[in-house]
Design an enzyme around this catalytic site. Sequence first.
Site, short mmCIF file in Angstrom:
data_model
loop_
_atom_site.label_atom_id
_atom_site.label_comp_id
_atom_site.label_asym_id
_atom_site.label_seq_id
_atom_site.Cartn_x
_atom_site.Cartn_y
_atom_site.Cartn_z
CB CYS A 39 -0.62 0.09 0.87
SG CYS A 39 -0.14 0.14 3.03
NE ARG A 40 -0.17 7.38 2.42
CZ ARG A 40 0.36 7.84 2.87
NH1 ARG A 40 1.68 8.46 2.91
NH2 ARG A 40 0.23 8.20 4.20
#
Length: 112
Positions: free
Chosen positions: A63-64
């Site tokens: 994810c980020r």
Amino acid sequence: MTVPSVEIADVPAVLPEGAVLLDVREQDEWDAGHAPGALHIPMSEIGGRLEEVPNDVQLYVVCRAGGRSARVTQYLNQNGWEAVNVEGGMQHWDASGRPLEGGVDGMEPEVI
């Protein structure tokens, strides 16, 4: 439960056959910039799209920054997959000079 994790340095820059990078960020994050060849299934959709998640490969979940992917990794592992969380997520991917593709409105790809 401990979530299996790897540092970005331990993820092959070019994934070999039999490995998949699963990006669980939202659509706007994906559109802004993502790893070439990654599979995109947002965390909010993972439960309804499990049939799209390969279960016979080395599965890296990103994810980020690593929080959402840790939760998805745990969920997948509890349901029969063998997944690992990518520590630091796409922020570390980008900071380590790994390639990005995408970009919105002609802009260079970026991690948002």
